[in-house]
Design a protein around this motif. Structure first.
Motif, PDB file in Angstrom:
ATOM      1  N   THR A   8       0.838  -1.201   0.000  1.00 54.95           N
ATOM      2  CA  THR A   8       0.000   0.000   0.000  1.00 54.95           C
ATOM      3  C   THR A   8       0.869   1.245   0.000  1.00 54.95           C
ATOM      4  OG1 THR A   8      -1.705  -1.218   1.200  1.00 54.95           O
ATOM      5  CG2 THR A   8      -1.893   1.177   1.171  1.00 54.95           C
ATOM      6  N   CYS A   9       1.914   1.228   0.800  1.00 50.44           N
ATOM      7  CA  CYS A   9       2.840   2.368   0.850  1.00 50.44           C
ATOM      8  C   CYS A   9       3.506   2.586  -0.508  1.00 50.44           C
ATOM      9  CB  CYS A   9       3.896   2.122   1.932  1.00 50.44           C
ATOM     10  SG  CYS A   9       5.073   3.464   2.123  1.00 50.44           S
ATOM     11  N   ILE A  10       3.936   1.509  -1.126  1.00 51.99           N
ATOM     12  CA  ILE A  10       4.567   1.599  -2.445  1.00 51.99           C
ATOM     13  C   ILE A  10       3.555   2.113  -3.476  1.00 51.99           C
ATOM     14  CG2 ILE A  10       5.550   0.223  -4.337  1.00 51.99           C
ATOM     15  CD1 ILE A  10       6.866  -1.511  -2.060  1.00 51.99           C
ATOM     16  N   ALA A  11       2.311   1.640  -3.393  1.00 46.88           N
ATOM     17  CA  ALA A  11       1.272   2.100  -4.319  1.00 46.88           C
ATOM     18  C   ALA A  11       1.054   3.605  -4.177  1.00 46.88           C
ATOM     19  CB  ALA A  11      -0.036   1.349  -4.067  1.00 46.88           C
ATOM     20  N   LYS A  94      -7.731  -6.185   1.764  1.00 41.34           N
ATOM     21  CA  LYS A  94      -7.251  -5.724   0.464  1.00 41.34           C
ATOM     22  C   LYS A  94      -8.016  -4.506  -0.065  1.00 41.34           C
ATOM     23  CE  LYS A  94      -5.736  -7.537  -3.942  1.00 41.34           C
ATOM     24  NZ  LYS A  94      -5.558  -8.735  -4.759  1.00 41.34           N
ATOM     25  N   ILE A  95      -9.351  -4.537  -0.011  1.00 37.72           N
ATOM     26  CA  ILE A  95     -10.124  -3.433  -0.571  1.00 37.72           C
ATOM     27  C   ILE A  95      -9.895  -2.154   0.230  1.00 37.72           C
ATOM     28  CG2 ILE A  95     -12.275  -3.939   0.679  1.00 37.72           C
ATOM     29  CD1 ILE A  95     -12.010  -2.632  -2.941  1.00 37.72           C
ATOM     30  N   VAL A  96      -9.702  -2.275   1.533  1.00 39.25           N
ATOM     31  CA  VAL A  96      -9.410  -1.106   2.366  1.00 39.25           C
ATOM     32  C   VAL A  96      -8.046  -0.539   1.977  1.00 39.25           C
ATOM     33  CG1 VAL A  96      -8.937  -0.314   4.723  1.00 39.25           C
ATOM     34  CG2 VAL A  96     -10.899  -1.810   4.273  1.00 39.25           C
ATOM     35  N   PHE A 142     -11.569   6.259  -5.463  1.00 36.01           N
ATOM     36  CA  PHE A 142     -11.879   5.958  -4.068  1.00 36.01           C
ATOM     37  C   PHE A 142     -13.396   6.011  -3.838  1.00 36.01           C
ATOM     38  CE2 PHE A 142     -13.082   7.961  -0.038  1.00 36.01           C
ATOM     39  CZ  PHE A 142     -12.734   6.950   0.854  1.00 36.01           C
ATOM     40  N   SER A 143     -14.035   7.087  -4.301  1.00 40.07           N
ATOM     41  CA  SER A 143     -15.485   7.236  -4.124  1.00 40.07           C
ATOM     42  C   SER A 143     -16.242   6.094  -4.794  1.00 40.07           C
ATOM     43  CB  SER A 143     -15.963   8.572  -4.695  1.00 40.07           C
ATOM     44  OG  SER A 143     -15.324   9.637  -4.045  1.00 40.07           O
ATOM     45  N   GLY A 144     -15.822   5.738  -5.995  1.00 37.42           N
ATOM     46  CA  GLY A 144     -16.454   4.629  -6.708  1.00 37.42           C
ATOM     47  C   GLY A 144     -16.303   3.308  -5.971  1.00 37.42           C
ATOM     48  N   LEU A 145     -15.130   3.076  -5.391  1.00 35.00           N
ATOM     49  CA  LEU A 145     -14.904   1.839  -4.635  1.00 35.00           C
ATOM     50  C   LEU A 145     -15.765   1.787  -3.375  1.00 35.00           C
ATOM     51  CD1 LEU A 145     -11.037   1.410  -5.025  1.00 35.00           C
ATOM     52  CD2 LEU A 145     -12.845  -0.008  -6.047  1.00 35.00           C
ATOM     53  N   ILE A 146     -15.948   2.926  -2.742  1.00 37.29           N
ATOM     54  CA  ILE A 146     -16.835   2.981  -1.562  1.00 37.29           C
ATOM     55  C   ILE A 146     -18.259   2.610  -1.978  1.00 37.29           C
ATOM     56  CG2 ILE A 146     -17.996   4.563   0.042  1.00 37.29           C
ATOM     57  CD1 ILE A 146     -15.455   4.513   1.230  1.00 37.29           C
ATOM     58  N   LYS A 155     -18.111  -7.156   3.504  1.00 34.33           N
ATOM     59  CA  LYS A 155     -18.131  -7.639   4.894  1.00 34.33           C
ATOM     60  C   LYS A 155     -17.599  -6.604   5.884  1.00 34.33           C
ATOM     61  CE  LYS A 155     -16.503 -11.879   3.497  1.00 34.33           C
ATOM     62  NZ  LYS A 155     -15.678 -13.055   3.680  1.00 34.33           N
ATOM     63  N   VAL A 156     -16.506  -5.947   5.521  1.00 32.20           N
ATOM     64  CA  VAL A 156     -15.908  -4.960   6.430  1.00 32.20           C
ATOM     65  C   VAL A 156     -16.865  -3.799   6.647  1.00 32.20           C
ATOM     66  CG1 VAL A 156     -14.026  -3.307   6.737  1.00 32.20           C
ATOM     67  CG2 VAL A 156     -13.560  -5.567   5.813  1.00 32.20           C
ATOM     68  N   LEU A 157     -17.414  -3.276   5.561  1.00 35.35           N
ATOM     69  CA  LEU A 157     -18.323  -2.141   5.695  1.00 35.35           C
ATOM     70  C   LEU A 157     -19.580  -2.516   6.473  1.00 35.35           C
ATOM     71  CD1 LEU A 157     -17.981  -0.404   2.232  1.00 35.35           C
ATOM     72  CD2 LEU A 157     -16.924   0.222   4.386  1.00 35.35           C
TER      73      LEU A 157
END
Length: 176
Positions: A8-11, A94-96, A142-146, A155-157
């Motif tokens: 994530t940091c590298i991304a 992963k999605i987060v 980001f908005s689209g993924l939310i 599941k997380v949400l």
């Protein structure tokens, strides 16, 4: 500040670098160029937005650069802390991580724009509407993924409940 996932940091670093390199290339070589990408709809038309935010620009509020910088820095810290909180509460997901990479990159690019570019070098014009840049694409991804996560009942949400603000506040206070 330790980021939970090195990928994530590298991304984040890659996304911010891509956005800034594009702006440097445009500023040095193509600032005076204009051409259609999709004629009648999408154009390459670089311009500097010296209003520091879409909201400030649309409503001509005149909010200063320094207020935008302080607000941006606070938002970056809150996004980072919320990411840490989600990892603490739910583990690495992963999605987060993907959503975080896009929103954090967009926020960092926005702060860089305000500090080093004295505004945003926007370069893609949607005919008759607005001009945007890659950081805006990051924030919209980001908005689209939310939205997609909510529609697909991630599941997380689903585990996030009405107490999220209270729990997040407690988490931050424990960190202090």
């Amino acid at each position: 500040m330790k980021i939970q996932n090195k990928k994530t940091c590298i991304a984040v670093l890659i996304l911010v670098t891509i956005e800034q390199v594009i702006k440097i290339v445009i500023n040095n070589n193509f600032l005076d160029k204009k051409f259609p990408i999709l004629p009648g709809f999408l154009y390459f038309e670089p311009m500097f937005n010296r209003d520091y935010s879409w909201f400030n620009s649309m409503f001509q509020l005149g909010v200063s650069k320094w207020i935008h910088i302080v607000f941006g820095a606070i938002m970056i810290i809150l996004v980072y802390l919320f990411y840490q909180y989600l990892n603490y509460q739910f583990g690495t997901i992963k999605i987060v991580n993907i959503m975080y990479a896009f929103i954090f990159s967009g926020a960092m690019c926005s702060l860089i724009d305000k500090i080093f570019w004295n505004g945003s070098l926007d370069y893609i014009l949607v005919n008759g509407f607005f001009t945007f840049d890659l950081k805006d694409v990051y924030i919209n991804i980001f908005s689209g993924l939310i939205i997609l996560s909510v529609l697909l009942k991630n599941k997380v949400l689903n585990q996030i409940d009405d107490n999220i603000v209270k729990d997040f506040t407690k988490y931050i206070l424990r960190k202090l």
